[in-house]
Design an enzyme around this catalytic site. Structure first.
Site, short mmCIF file in Angstrom:
data_model
loop_
_atom_site.label_atom_id
_atom_site.label_comp_id
_atom_site.label_asym_id
_atom_site.label_seq_id
_atom_site.Cartn_x
_atom_site.Cartn_y
_atom_site.Cartn_z
N LYS A 59 5.98 -12.34 1.10
CA LYS A 59 4.91 -12.19 2.10
C LYS A 59 4.76 -13.49 2.88
O LYS A 59 4.89 -14.59 2.33
CB LYS A 59 3.63 -11.82 1.36
CG LYS A 59 2.43 -11.47 2.23
CD LYS A 59 1.29 -10.99 1.34
CE LYS A 59 0.04 -10.64 2.12
NZ LYS A 59 -1.04 -10.11 1.24
N SER A 133 -2.84 -6.00 2.58
CA SER A 133 -2.27 -6.82 3.63
C SER A 133 -0.77 -7.05 3.45
O SER A 133 -0.09 -7.51 4.36
CB SER A 133 -3.00 -8.18 3.68
OG SER A 133 -2.90 -8.87 2.43
N SER A 157 -4.43 -5.63 -2.00
CA SER A 157 -3.25 -5.73 -1.14
C SER A 157 -1.93 -5.62 -1.87
O SER A 157 -0.89 -5.42 -1.23
CB SER A 157 -3.29 -7.04 -0.35
OG SER A 157 -4.44 -7.09 0.47
#
Length: 550
Positions: A59, A133, A157
């Site tokens: 990420k 996210s 997330s």
């Protein structure tokens, strides 16, 4: 398959799926291929690299040396001096990183649309959200580009994107995985998570991400798993078909021997509303608020307006509200843990529904708040969680989540394995019926499904190993059909075989005579150089009974 071949296949896959919004930065291809060659050479020379050949992504709020850390805000980007410890641990085990993935800016959201790099579309239906996210990481796994990917989880997330894309998401106990080198959302709550297509793959990656400081817990008395389930009316409004899918997951666990018991969900859902509506959101301002304020004063270029509004609004929350919310959270946590006291895990839908991109655009805050109904309280209460696929509803993935007290990560994974469909494994050598390693399969609960042959694209070699075993090599048109057995076993059992597989054996996809593919044992090319080609016998057992051996 060599690591270099897998890297090239991954880049071909990136081009084929044509989803540029997944990525913030891809490493230069020549750099990645050079690293792949180096891993292949190390493996050939005898180096022990448990994750050799595994491709992963991180990420974009996690530091990767050589790539900017952006947190999905170009103006925020900085060049990290080193990999975050979690990335370094995976690379040290032989895993190879392709790049950094898109996210809801500053990890603020559960939708996957709040990014100047584009909204990340769902892997199964591009009209729907991917979940955030950790959106890019989840979709990169679901589309088969990487084997696993790193996300983060503050409000869910590391779990909502798993549910929406039909993959596994492990949200470990806070502190089990280091968060150094990670741009914080709420530093006291953040966790680094892992996505994978299967539970064993996720667990294998997680084993190389942890600090190694997990405290030992007292063992529970032997007996069936105890699963807490709330009344359906406490789940609130769910999308069409989701209540039925959830009840089916409950029945699946019950059929596997679990004891189902009732639980009052209200302390969990009450705490969930506090994460954004209460004072705890102020920690997001602590993380990046001064930067957002400055960028706003300069015009706000590259800031997502929803994210900016959430963070700047948190600046003015009075300190007394935080202390009041902490007191309320303590009371709710005591109630929640009391509800969990007589259960091994709480089973919930991961999310109450799966909105479209248009629905989120029309109501960004309301849609996001709804998605966190079941996930928001987990880190506030310091709990562990596993998100796992649990079938489909109207052709789209449906996922459930198992939640338990801190440091019950392994227990939750064992329970989650009961929800997974059985795995199939093709064997051609020492694991065949009556052969020396067949008891390994039997001990894992494997059952012989059928005897067949491979497609005529393999060659078989006798290896110099103890016990004797063959190596199966895919060669294409120069190959032949090889006798094979297909065994059905619990997905957890296949994972145990994978993590304990000795060199030079590898697990890959084996094509069978009917054109289907199942996981099966293959062999590292380096082990075949001096091995005897025994393809002409048509199988391992025929070779063992031949005059050549006798």
């Amino acid at each position: 398959m060599s690591v270099l071949s897998r890297v090239r296949a991954a880049h071909d896959r990136i081009e084929a799926v044509d989803r540029p919004e997944i990525w913030i930065d891809l490493r230069p291809r020549e750099e990645v291929e050079a690293e792949a060659r180096a891993i292949d050479e190390r493996v050939a020379s005898g180096a022990r690299l448990p994750l050799a050949g595994r491709l992963f992504a991180a990420k974009g709020n996690i530091d990767v040396a050589g790539l900017p850390t952006t947190a999905a805000c170009p103006a925020y980007a900085y060049e990290p001096a080193a990999d975050a410890p979690v990335v370094a641990g995976l690379r040290a085990a032989g895993a190879l990183l392709l790049g950094t993935t898109n996210l809801d800016q500053f990890a603020t959201g559960l939708v996957g649309t709040r990014s100047p790099y584009g909204a990340v579309r769902n892997a199964h239906d591009p009209a729907r959200i991917s979940g955030g996210s950790s959106s890019g990481s989840a979709v990169a796994v679901a589309l088969g580009i990487v084997d696993f990917a790193l996300g983060t989880d503050t409000a869910g997330s590391g779990r909502v994107p798993a549910a929406f894309n039909g993959i596994v998401g492990l949200k470990p106990t806070r502190g089990l995985v280091p968060t150094e080198g990670v741009v914080p959302a709420c530093a006291s709550l953040d966790c680094v998570t892992v996505f994978a297509r299967t539970l064993p793959e996720a667990e294998q990656a997680l084993a190389h991400m942890t600090t190694g400081t997990t405290p030992s817990l007292p063992g529970r008395p032997p007996g069936p798993w105890r699963i807490a389930v709330p009344p359906l009316d406490q789940l609130g409004e769910l999308d069409e078909g989701w209540a039925e899918a959830y009840e089916a997951a409950v029945r699946r666990l019950s059929a596997a021997g679990a004891q189902i018991r009732a639980l009052d969900l209200s302390p969990f859902t009450e705490a969930a509303t506090m994460l954004y509506e209460g004072a705890f959101v102020a920690e997001r301002y602590t993380a990046v608020g001064s930067f957002v304020d400055k960028l706003m004063s300069e015009g706000g270029e590259g800031l997502d307006p929803t994210v900016a509004a959430i963070i700047t609004r948190a600046r003015d929350i009075p300190a007394h509200q935080l202390f009041a919310d902490q007191d309320r959270l303590t009371t709710l946590r005591i109630r929640a843990l009391s509800e969990l006291a007589e259960a091994d895990a709480l089973l919930l839908p991961t999310a109450p529904g799966h909105p479209t991109l248009a629905e989120v655009a029309a109501d960004p805050l309301g849609a996001n708040a709804r998605l966190g109904r079941f996930t928001n309280s987990t880190n506030l209460f310091d709990l562990a969680a596993v998100a796992a696929p649990a079938g489909e509803v109207n052709g789209l993935p449906f996922g459930v989540m198992l939640i338990g007290p801190a440091h019950t990560d392994e227990r939750l994974a064992r329970i989650a394995a009961l929800l997974q469909p059985p795995a199939y494994l093709a064997v051609v050598g020492a694991h065949l019926t009556g052969q020396p390693l067949n008891p390994q399969l039997l001990s894992l609960g494997a059952v012989l499904d059928r005897t067949t042959t491979t497609a005529p694209v393999y060659r078989l070699h006798a290896l110099e190993t103890t016990p004797p075993k063959p190596g199966l090599e895919h060669v294409g048109e120069a190959g032949a059909s090889i006798e094979a057995e297909v065994w059905r076993l619990p997905a957890e059992g296949l994972g145990r075989l994978l993590t304990a597989l000795p060199r030079p054996m590898t697990l890959g996809s084996v094509e069978l005579a009917d054109g289907s593919r199942v996981p099966g044992f293959l062999c590292e090319p380096s082990a075949l150089r001096d091995a005897q080609d025994i393809t002409r016998y048509g199988g391992w057992r025929s070779y063992l009974t031949s005059a050549e051996v006798l």
